[in-house]
Design an enzyme around this catalytic site. Structure first.
Site, PDB file in Angstrom:
ATOM      1  N   MET A  20      19.957 -14.215  31.768  1.00 26.66           N
ATOM      2  CA  MET A  20      20.677 -14.702  32.942  1.00 26.66           C
ATOM      3  C   MET A  20      20.303 -13.855  34.154  1.00 26.66           C
ATOM      4  SD  MET A  20      24.466 -15.620  31.401  1.00 26.66           S
ATOM      5  CE  MET A  20      24.924 -16.541  32.885  1.00 26.66           C
ATOM      6  N   CYS A  71       5.341  -9.803  32.778  1.00 25.80           N
ATOM      7  CA  CYS A  71       6.767  -9.619  32.496  1.00 25.80           C
ATOM      8  C   CYS A  71       7.256 -10.638  31.476  1.00 25.80           C
ATOM      9  CB  CYS A  71       7.567  -9.726  33.791  1.00 25.80           C
ATOM     10  SG  CYS A  71       9.348  -9.535  33.577  1.00 25.80           S
ATOM     11  N   CYS A 106      10.052  -9.408  42.264  1.00 27.18           N
ATOM     12  CA  CYS A 106      11.412  -8.850  42.238  1.00 27.18           C
ATOM     13  C   CYS A 106      11.461  -7.397  42.681  1.00 27.18           C
ATOM     14  CB  CYS A 106      12.036  -9.022  40.857  1.00 27.18           C
ATOM     15  SG  CYS A 106      11.254  -8.064  39.525  1.00 27.18           S
TER      16      CYS A 106
END
Length: 363
Positions: A8, A105, A201
């Site tokens: 999440m 990732c 990110c």
């Protein structure tokens, strides 16, 4: 009841994925991974704090989990993420290539590390809010393009291990982005109107050059004051090979009266500290080789060649090509027509129709 560990991010897609898994009767456990520290990497901008794994994302994921009544955990993976993703990102630029951290990732963190967490929590599957299709065929797990072509994420998943996909659920399969947002509003999820994030990110300001200057200045000292070369002539000095990418036009800081046409970066020579320049025509080529290959639909490629559609970047529509095995864990792609700005370090993904056949890192 099947127990599923769901990644999440706090965004719309993974939040609706939690809802859909719950509606399908699964026991859902939410987990948000903490991957970096703002103070270590710099570039923090509150206006951009919407990326996966950000502080904002962690809080939004917790709110959604509370509303749905599912457990939610935060896992600190900063050390593993730093070693496997951030260090790879920096080193690839220092080698004169352009990294694709999301692909790395996905393989190492969102699947590799997540499955270890799933085992620790006795979960049967992991799940992600990606827009792709997944099926089993000939005892292999095959990813194919999403129903929503504008959101398809199959390109970024080529490197995920086949055995890891066998323990994966994609609840957004068969939905469009518009339908997913409508579901979020109909169930009053707190992230229904949340905007999407597209930046890397851990580079909050989306300025990788600033990131390199801040995080590896000692490595960049030896790469400064190199030469720009245009058709074997020195035409200026550059700031350091890692600050340039193939196809780059802006930010070169050059004005050459004898060459009024726009200049582009056409090659990077780390050993000799040279950034090679040329015209737009110099950016076109008809073939490439790739390494670190991950086979998906088939266990191997036929020696006589195989017809595919090959994508050389995420937003590339793909082009007809023939792929050949090229040594151990490598292949060679020959395009039917020239392609522009084939970039070492980026991913090339091979498709048969909508199915991902394989992928690799462009040499």
């Amino acid at each position: 009841m099947t127990r599923v560990l769901l990644g999440m991010s706090g965004g719309l897609d993974s939040s609706v994925a939690a809802l859909l898994l719950q509606l399908a009767g699964h026991e859902v456990i939410g987990i948000t991974i903490k991957t970096y520290n703002y103070d270590d990497l710099g570039g923090f901008n509150p206006a951009n704090d919407t990326s996966c794994c950000s502080l904002d994302g962690i809080n939004d994921a917790r709110r959604v989990a509370m509303q749905l009544g599912i457990p939610h955990y935060v896992s600190d993976m900063t050390e593993e993420f730093g070693g496997k993703i951030i260090d790879y990102f920096k080193q690839t630029y220092l080698e004169g290539k352009t990294p694709n951290p999301c692909v790395k990732c996905n393989r190492e963190i969102k699947w590799g590390a997540m499955l270890r967490k799933a085992d620790a929590l006795d979960c049967d599957y992991i799940s992600m809010g990606h827009y792709v299709n997944l099926r089993e065929e000939n005892n292999r797990m095959v990813i194919s393009r999403s129903l929503d072509a504008t959101k398809d994420q199959s390109y970024a998943l080529w490197a995920v291990r086949n055995e890891h996909l066998r323990r994966t659920l994609f609840p957004l399969t068969g939905y469009t982005k518009k339908q997913i947002r409508a579901l979020a509003y109909s169930y009053n999820l707190p992230v229904a109107g949340k905007r999407e994030s597209y930046e890397i990110c851990f580079v909050q300001d989306n300025d990788y050059r600033r990131f390199l200057r801040d995080t590896v200045p000692q490595l960049l000292e030896s790469t400064t004051q190199g030469k720009f070369m245009l058709h074997n002539d020195i035409v200026g000095e550059h700031e350091g090979v890692p600050f340039y990418t193939i196809g780059q036009r802006k930010g070169l800081g050059l004005s050459i009266s004898s060459h009024p046409a726009p200049l582009y970066v056409t090659g990077l020579d780390v050993v000799n500290n040279i950034v090679m320049l040329g015209d737009d025509d110099d950016l076109f080529d008809t073939e490439l080789t790739a390494s670190s290959v991950n086979m998906m639909k088939y266990p191997e490629l036929p020696a006589e060649g195989f017809q595919v559609t090959a994508k050389i970047r995420y937003k590339d529509e793909g082009a007809a090509a023939t792929v050949y095995p090229f040594g151990e864990n490598r292949f060679r792609v020959v395009f039917e027509e020239v392609r522009r700005a084939i970039t070492p370090g980026q991913s090339v993904v091979l498709y048969e129709g909508d199915d991902v056949v394989a992928g690799g890192i462009i040499d």
